[in-house]
Design a protein around this motif. Structure first.
Motif, PDB file in Angstrom:
ATOM      1  N   ARG A 345       0.825  -1.201   0.000  1.00 14.44           N
ATOM      2  CA  ARG A 345       0.000   0.000   0.000  1.00 14.44           C
ATOM      3  C   ARG A 345       0.862   1.256   0.000  1.00 14.44           C
ATOM      4  O   ARG A 345       2.035   1.214   0.386  1.00 14.44           O
ATOM      5  N   PRO A 346       0.292   2.394  -0.427  1.00 18.45           N
ATOM      6  CA  PRO A 346       1.052   3.653  -0.447  1.00 18.45           C
ATOM      7  C   PRO A 346       1.652   3.970   0.922  1.00 18.45           C
ATOM      8  O   PRO A 346       1.028   3.765   1.960  1.00 18.45           O
ATOM      9  N   GLY A 347       2.897   4.460   0.891  1.00 20.44           N
ATOM     10  CA  GLY A 347       3.582   4.793   2.125  1.00 20.44           C
ATOM     11  C   GLY A 347       4.480   3.688   2.627  1.00 20.44           C
ATOM     12  O   GLY A 347       5.226   3.884   3.591  1.00 20.44           O
ATOM     13  N   ARG A 348       4.419   2.530   1.983  1.00 24.33           N
ATOM     14  CA  ARG A 348       5.308   1.421   2.369  1.00 24.33           C
ATOM     15  C   ARG A 348       6.151   1.046   1.148  1.00 24.33           C
ATOM     16  O   ARG A 348       7.005   1.828   0.740  1.00 24.33           O
ATOM     17  N   LEU A 349       5.916  -0.119   0.555  1.00 21.83           N
ATOM     18  CA  LEU A 349       6.648  -0.472  -0.670  1.00 21.83           C
ATOM     19  C   LEU A 349       5.810  -0.007  -1.867  1.00 21.83           C
ATOM     20  O   LEU A 349       5.273  -0.813  -2.625  1.00 21.83           O
ATOM     21  N   ASP A 350       5.712   1.318  -2.024  1.00 23.92           N
ATOM     22  CA  ASP A 350       4.791   1.835  -3.028  1.00 23.92           C
ATOM     23  C   ASP A 350       5.371   1.848  -4.434  1.00 23.92           C
ATOM     24  O   ASP A 350       4.667   2.179  -5.383  1.00 23.92           O
ATOM     25  N   ALA A 351       6.653   1.497  -4.595  1.00 17.84           N
ATOM     26  CA  ALA A 351       7.222   1.290  -5.937  1.00 17.84           C
ATOM     27  C   ALA A 351       7.629  -0.177  -6.040  1.00 17.84           C
ATOM     28  O   ALA A 351       8.376  -0.685  -5.205  1.00 17.84           O
ATOM     29  N   ARG A 352       7.119  -0.863  -7.068  1.00 17.36           N
ATOM     30  CA  ARG A 352       7.369  -2.303  -7.215  1.00 17.36           C
ATOM     31  C   ARG A 352       7.852  -2.555  -8.641  1.00 17.36           C
ATOM     32  O   ARG A 352       7.086  -2.366  -9.601  1.00 17.36           O
ATOM     33  N   ILE A 353       9.095  -2.979  -8.764  1.00 15.88           N
ATOM     34  CA  ILE A 353       9.734  -3.055 -10.085  1.00 15.88           C
ATOM     35  C   ILE A 353      10.188  -4.474 -10.388  1.00 15.88           C
ATOM     36  O   ILE A 353      10.874  -5.116  -9.583  1.00 15.88           O
TER      37      ILE A 353
END
Length: 480
Positions: A345-353
């Motif tokens: 969720r936003p504010g944690r691992l909000d970028a996932r590549i």
């Protein structure tokens, strides 16, 4: 007041010594070399050095927190026991000036006893499983630089219990309590391919930290969380370290082993690590094998993990809200589908590549990196052709291929009489396109089409860069 009898004190001392020894036995160890000219200075300065052209510097190197010993092969004695309080660096340019040799690779140590030594060290080390190499001088020295805990335990057994003072237990625990960080030196220029990944991290993660004033004008959040997911061996750890290098930040790695211990230990360790990290000016916290620490709560059977996951969720949020320092959390996983969705969720691992296997140009770059500082007869045409035939191979697969080819060339080379003799140029057997291609025929790539399809499907649902899939492809059958 209760007075302890001498027997009680002795029993207590023995218990504390056992505890210290047990802590040390679980660490890696390293045996450093000295000569009669350098021994005294090593012991007085608590500084060990490795020769300028030592082949051991190309091996797994000792690091902060390891157990260290000092071997004087000419007098066949081994000094102990020491703790490394730094990684390898160059700390004293004036050290060992009386020696004809230079020792620029240095490590700071701290003795945990009165610096005693044992005799007949060479034969005893061999009995412990330490492989020795004979020098031209006739003396024998350890072939490898860093040894696993099973060797540490055996070498420590050479020293009596009295060598480990009970008063030092707090110092050993202090060393364990310290948050050990490193500063990676290799940046994105040493990461082959993955251009969309590098560009995204630079624009979204690195540049706002490098230009905080401009970022603040747009109220951009500094730091944050990034999940790197993809098959094993595609460079996720390398990217994490390269990111820290680009940021000129400290790098702290947290492995799943942190959950070991008594109930409550894991939560306390994580709390301490994140608290200390947030005191740093700029730091990258790296969670390797993240699925083990961030696993979905509905799949958990361990009571430890049922407590750890909520703690980590809270710590991730605290990092996001922290305005005093720049903390970047990077998690890497081969099994993103096992991670609790609350972390996404936003504010944690909000970028996932997605980090997939390399494309043609990246494979060519990888091959060039593998050939660096190795004797070879590869042409640009050879590199391009081999890269095409290695379609579907991961970076780790390609590195392993060149390691095996190098071992084969090494095996065929005539060996010098002594390990420290210079190798004649005419005796060097170079790597060739034909040899590498022949060895590749016997190696099965670690990935399948079905595995890649599974990662791409997860990327469609959760990935930040949806179009990244076009940069990676894999054939259902290997071209070789």
């Amino acid at each position: 007041m209760i007075e302890l009898r001498k027997d009680d004190v002795h029993i207590l001392d023995c218990e504390v010594r056992w505890l210290v020894r047990n802590k040390l036995e679980n660490r890696h160890c390293s045996i450093w070399i000295c000569t009669p000219l350098t021994e005294k200075e090593c012991l007085e300065k608590n500084l060990f050095g490795e020769a300028e052209k030592s082949p051991r510097m190309k091996m797994d190197k000792p690091r902060k927190g390891d157990v260290l010993f000092l071997l004087n092969p000419s007098e066949d004695k081994l000094w102990g026991v020491f703790i490394a309080i730094s990684d390898i660096g160059e700390f004293d340019l004036n050290a060992w000036k009386d020696s004809p040799f230079k020792f620029p690779h240095q490590i700071k140590v701290k003795p945990i006893n009165e610096k005693i030594h044992i005799t007949e060290a060479t034969s005893k080390l061999k009995e412990c499983g330490v492989i020795m190499s004979q020098l031209r001088s006739g003396y024998e020295v350890p072939r490898f630089f860093r040894y696993p805990p099973e060797i540490t335990k055996k070498v420590l057994a050479l020293f009596p219990d009295e060598a480990i003072s009970p008063t030092q237990i707090s110092e050993i625990e202090d060393e364990e309590e310290k948050v050990l960080t490193i500063r990676p030196k290799s940046g994105f220029d040493r990461v082959a391919g993955l251009e969309p990944v590098k560009q995204f991290i630079m624009e979204r993660m690195v540049e706002p930290l490098l230009y905080p004033s401009l970022a603040q004008k747009y109220r951009l959040r500094l730091g944050g969380g990034l999940l790197l997911f993809g098959p094993p061996g595609t460079g996720k750890t390398l990217i994490a370290k390269a990111t820290a290098s680009e940021l000129e930040a400290e790098f702290l790695e947290i492995s799943p082993s942190i959950i070991r211990g008594f109930p409550g230990d894991a939560e306390q360790k994580l709390e301490r690590i994140f608290t200390e990290a947030m005191k740093k000016t700029r730091i990258v916290i790296f969670l390797d094998e993240a699925e083990a620490l961030l696993c979905a709560r509905e799949q958990q059977t361990s009571t430890v993990m049922q407590r750890v996951v909520p703690v980590l969720l809270s710590l991730f949020s605290r990092v996001t809200e922290n305005k005093e320092s720049c903390v970047l959390i990077i998690a890497a996983t081969n099994k993103p589908w096992e991670i609790d969705e609350a972390f996404l969720r936003p504010g944690r691992l909000d970028a996932r590549i997605y980090v997939g296997p390399p494309n043609q140009s990246a494979r060519e770059e990888l091959i060039r990196l593998c050939l660096e500082e190795r004797p070879h007869k590869f042409t640009d045409e050879h590199i391009s052709q081999l890269a095409e035939e290695l379609n579907g191979w991961t970076g780790a697969d390609i590195e392993s291929l060149f390691d095996k080819a190098s071992i084969e060339c090494y095996r065929r080379c005539p060996k010098p009489k002594f390990p420290d003799d210079e190798v004649l140029e005419n005796d060097i057997i170079p790597l060739t396109f034909e040899l590498v291609k022949e060895i590749a025929k016997d190696i099965k790539p670690s990935l399948t089409y079905e595995q890649i399809a599974q990662y791409k499907e997860w990327n469609k649902r959760y990935g930040t860069l949806k179009n990244i899939e076009g940069d990676y492809s894999i054939n259902s059958t290997n071209a070789l």
